[in-house]
Design a protein around this motif. Structure first.
Motif, PDB file in Angstrom:
ATOM      1  N   ILE A 353     -19.745 -16.992   4.878  1.00 33.93           N
ATOM      2  CA  ILE A 353     -18.607 -16.371   3.969  1.00 33.93           C
ATOM      3  C   ILE A 353     -19.115 -14.502   3.931  1.00 33.93           C
ATOM      4  CG2 ILE A 353     -17.542 -16.020   2.222  1.00 33.93           C
ATOM      5  CD1 ILE A 353     -16.030 -18.778   3.145  1.00 33.93           C
ATOM      6  N   TYR A 354     -18.684 -13.822   3.648  1.00 35.12           N
ATOM      7  CA  TYR A 354     -19.050 -12.417   3.618  1.00 35.12           C
ATOM      8  C   TYR A 354     -18.364 -11.461   2.822  1.00 35.12           C
ATOM      9  CZ  TYR A 354     -21.107 -13.586   8.351  1.00 35.12           C
ATOM     10  OH  TYR A 354     -21.541 -13.748  10.111  1.00 35.12           O
ATOM     11  N   LYS A 355     -19.112 -10.790   1.986  1.00 35.14           N
ATOM     12  CA  LYS A 355     -18.125 -10.171   0.961  1.00 35.14           C
ATOM     13  C   LYS A 355     -18.469  -8.681   1.611  1.00 35.14           C
ATOM     14  CE  LYS A 355     -18.031  -8.799  -3.688  1.00 35.14           C
ATOM     15  NZ  LYS A 355     -18.545  -8.932  -5.559  1.00 35.14           N
ATOM     16  N   VAL A 356     -16.983  -7.286   1.419  1.00 31.46           N
ATOM     17  CA  VAL A 356     -16.857  -5.919   1.652  1.00 31.46           C
ATOM     18  C   VAL A 356     -17.500  -5.529   1.096  1.00 31.46           C
ATOM     19  CG1 VAL A 356     -15.299  -4.177   2.932  1.00 31.46           C
ATOM     20  CG2 VAL A 356     -15.373  -6.952   3.025  1.00 31.46           C
ATOM     21  N   VAL A 357     -18.585  -4.950   1.123  1.00 29.75           N
ATOM     22  CA  VAL A 357     -19.389  -3.746   0.640  1.00 29.75           C
ATOM     23  C   VAL A 357     -19.934  -2.371   0.837  1.00 29.75           C
ATOM     24  CG1 VAL A 357     -20.827  -6.013  -0.470  1.00 29.75           C
ATOM     25  CG2 VAL A 357     -21.922  -4.773   0.657  1.00 29.75           C
ATOM     26  N   GLU A 358     -20.187  -1.802   0.011  1.00 31.59           N
ATOM     27  CA  GLU A 358     -20.733  -0.231   0.473  1.00 31.59           C
ATOM     28  C   GLU A 358     -22.448   0.004   0.750  1.00 31.59           C
ATOM     29  OE1 GLU A 358     -20.459   4.488  -1.487  1.00 31.59           O
ATOM     30  OE2 GLU A 358     -19.208   2.545  -3.081  1.00 31.59           O
ATOM     31  N   GLY A 359     -22.168   0.035   2.202  1.00 31.32           N
ATOM     32  CA  GLY A 359     -23.536  -0.220   3.036  1.00 31.32           C
ATOM     33  C   GLY A 359     -24.330   1.545   2.666  1.00 31.32           C
ATOM     34  N   LYS A 360     -24.961   1.553   3.407  1.00 33.78           N
ATOM     35  CA  LYS A 360     -25.990   3.040   4.102  1.00 33.78           C
ATOM     36  C   LYS A 360     -24.948   3.450   4.530  1.00 33.78           C
ATOM     37  CE  LYS A 360     -29.880   0.739   6.008  1.00 33.78           C
ATOM     38  NZ  LYS A 360     -30.952   0.232   7.295  1.00 33.78           N
ATOM     39  N   GLY A 361     -24.928   5.364   3.947  1.00 31.91           N
ATOM     40  CA  GLY A 361     -24.272   6.454   3.600  1.00 31.91           C
ATOM     41  C   GLY A 361     -22.160   6.136   3.350  1.00 31.91           C
ATOM     42  N   GLY A 362     -22.321   5.433   1.933  1.00 30.32           N
ATOM     43  CA  GLY A 362     -21.184   5.015   1.920  1.00 30.32           C
ATOM     44  C   GLY A 362     -19.838   3.890   2.210  1.00 30.32           C
ATOM     45  N   LYS A 363     -20.783   3.438   3.938  1.00 31.39           N
ATOM     46  CA  LYS A 363     -19.777   2.845   4.605  1.00 31.39           C
ATOM     47  C   LYS A 363     -19.233   1.354   4.414  1.00 31.39           C
ATOM     48  CE  LYS A 363     -20.105   6.357   8.848  1.00 31.39           C
ATOM     49  NZ  LYS A 363     -20.575   5.766   9.899  1.00 31.39           N
ATOM     50  N   PRO A 364     -18.585   1.032   4.108  1.00 29.59           N
ATOM     51  CA  PRO A 364     -18.422  -0.607   4.312  1.00 29.59           C
ATOM     52  C   PRO A 364     -19.373  -1.249   5.005  1.00 29.59           C
ATOM     53  CG  PRO A 364     -15.477   0.308   3.589  1.00 29.59           C
ATOM     54  CD  PRO A 364     -16.885   1.579   4.392  1.00 29.59           C
ATOM     55  N   GLU A 365     -19.499  -2.631   4.572  1.00 30.93           N
ATOM     56  CA  GLU A 365     -20.035  -3.696   5.540  1.00 30.93           C
ATOM     57  C   GLU A 365     -19.987  -4.864   5.240  1.00 30.93           C
ATOM     58  OE1 GLU A 365     -24.846  -3.232   4.059  1.00 30.93           O
ATOM     59  OE2 GLU A 365     -24.470  -2.369   5.610  1.00 30.93           O
TER      60      GLU A 365
END
Length: 393
Positions: A353-365
């Motif tokens: 199970i994963y959650k879509v979060v704001e990653g590096k540079g503001g990109k979703p990951e």
């Protein structure tokens, strides 16, 4: 001198006829046009990357890939497969994107001895009573990711959910899988046309249904449209989204912040921590300038599986029964790390199970939340599979 010349010519003729020197002809039959063309293109790109990494060979044999677009239409797929089998004389067929299309090909697959190695579609009948010794699926049986989400929702004790998905066999398998593990209340179940891109009426109905969350499955460009509209309706703030194959690494940039907060179930994401996955992700991003989806990853695995099986056969692809046996039994390095085929030629593997979060540079990951929510998971239909196992003939 004449005897020496004759011997030399005889050896040359034998070498020319050697199966190790003959091209391996692979038919790539997939959905490459229409609203869900992104899925088929991901499959193709993942498959071709593996061939490129091996200098145009699989198992040491030069590869010729013949591509056919099924347009997500069963009748077009049947025509394309007939061409691949009868005119092109392919040794293997791969791709196989949508469940309704794969089901329409069952008669032709059963009548053929050559291997079919699918990398997305996994309709339930083909995992159970209609399983075949020459049909392999490297992705998952269609119920499985939804089963993982159902287990997560059951563990979270979330009641009152709405279900939204397109109206075709793959979706119905997903919903069956969800319900196999989730026993809370389903307040609404909505199936839309497979090509629909405007979900305003359905979202309005879900918003007033009393649901506390939405389970969604919309592949390809349908997923981009659905998630954007979900955010535009202000749904994420009111109703968490629990999805499978709707928000993908290849579409997160197009979806943007609209997908942040969504919960996703999958057997693999680009963050998988093993060497095979890391090198695949790096190579895919370098070549195609986008992150790979699981569709690309499992198609890459299909090529690596074929590579291992053909190598195990010493390059001989003429004996289809023996090649099927090698595909079933030969270990190969999967991007998922842990992988093996069940008796029905479907994977036994882990789901997360994963959650879509704001990653590096503001990109979703995709940030992992629950590792192995289903571990070494077998599909529910394997027990009904009783074909002769793929053995050398």
């Amino acid at each position: 001198m004449q005897r020496t010349l004759a011997l030399t010519l005889g050896l040359a003729a034998a070498a020319a006829a050697s199966p190790a020197l003959a091209d391996l002809k692979i038919g790539f039959l997939a959905t490459l046009s229409g609203p869900s063309a992104d899925v088929g293109q991901d499959q193709y790109d993942g498959f071709m990357l593996a061939i490129e990494q091996r200098q145009g060979k699989l198992g040491g044999v030069p590869v010729k890939v013949i591509r056919e677009d099924d347009q997500m239409k069963p009748e077009v797929a049947a025509q394309g497969l007939t061409k691949l089998l009868d005119r092109d004389k392919v040794d293997i067929v791969t791709g196989l994107t949508y469940a309704n299309v794969l089901m329409a090909l069952q008669g032709k697959i059963a009548a053929s001895r050559i291997p079919f190695v699918g990398s997305v579609s996994g309709p339930s009948p083909t995992a159970g009573a209609q399983c075949k010794p020459n049909l392999f699926v490297t992705s998952w049986q269609s119920d499985a990711t939804a089963e993982a989400m159902g287990k997560y929702l059951a563990d979270a004790k979330l009641d009152d959910i709405a279900i939204m998905a397109p109206n075709f066999l793959g979706s119905k398998d997903k919903i069956t899988g969800l319900k196999r593990f989730y026993h809370g209340k389903i307040v609404q179940e909505t199936l839309t046309p497979l090509t629909q891109l405007d979900f305003s009426a359905e979202l309005a109905a879900a918003g007033s249904s009393g649901a506390k969350g939405v389970f969604a499955f919309f592949p390809g460009s349908q997923g981009v449209s659905f998630v954007r509209q979900y955010q535009q309706f202000g749904m994420l703030q009111k109703l968490p989204m629990y999805s499978v194959h709707t928000i993908e690494p290849g579409s997160v940039n197009a979806i943007g912040k609209a997908g942040l907060g969504a919960i996703v179930a999958e057997a693999w994401q680009p963050s998988a921590d093993n060497e095979q996955s890391r090198q695949f992700v790096a190579a895919f991003e370098k070549k195609y300038k986008r992150p790979p989806t699981s569709f690309a990853a499992f198609s890459y695995d299909a090529a690596i599986l074929i590579d291992a099986a053909v190598k195990a056969r010493g390059g001989d692809v003429r004996d289809s029964a023996a090649l099927n046996a090698a595909l079933r039994a030969t270990p190969f390095p999967s991007v998922r790390g842990s992988f093996r085929f069940n008796r029905n030629n479907y994977p036994i593997q882990n789901y997360h199970i994963y959650k879509v979060v704001e990653g590096k540079g503001g990109k979703p990951e995709f940030q992992i939340m629950v590792r192995n929510v289903l571990a070494d998971h077998e599909d529910a239909y394997a027990k009904d599979c009783n074909p002769p196992r793929a053995t050398a003939g």
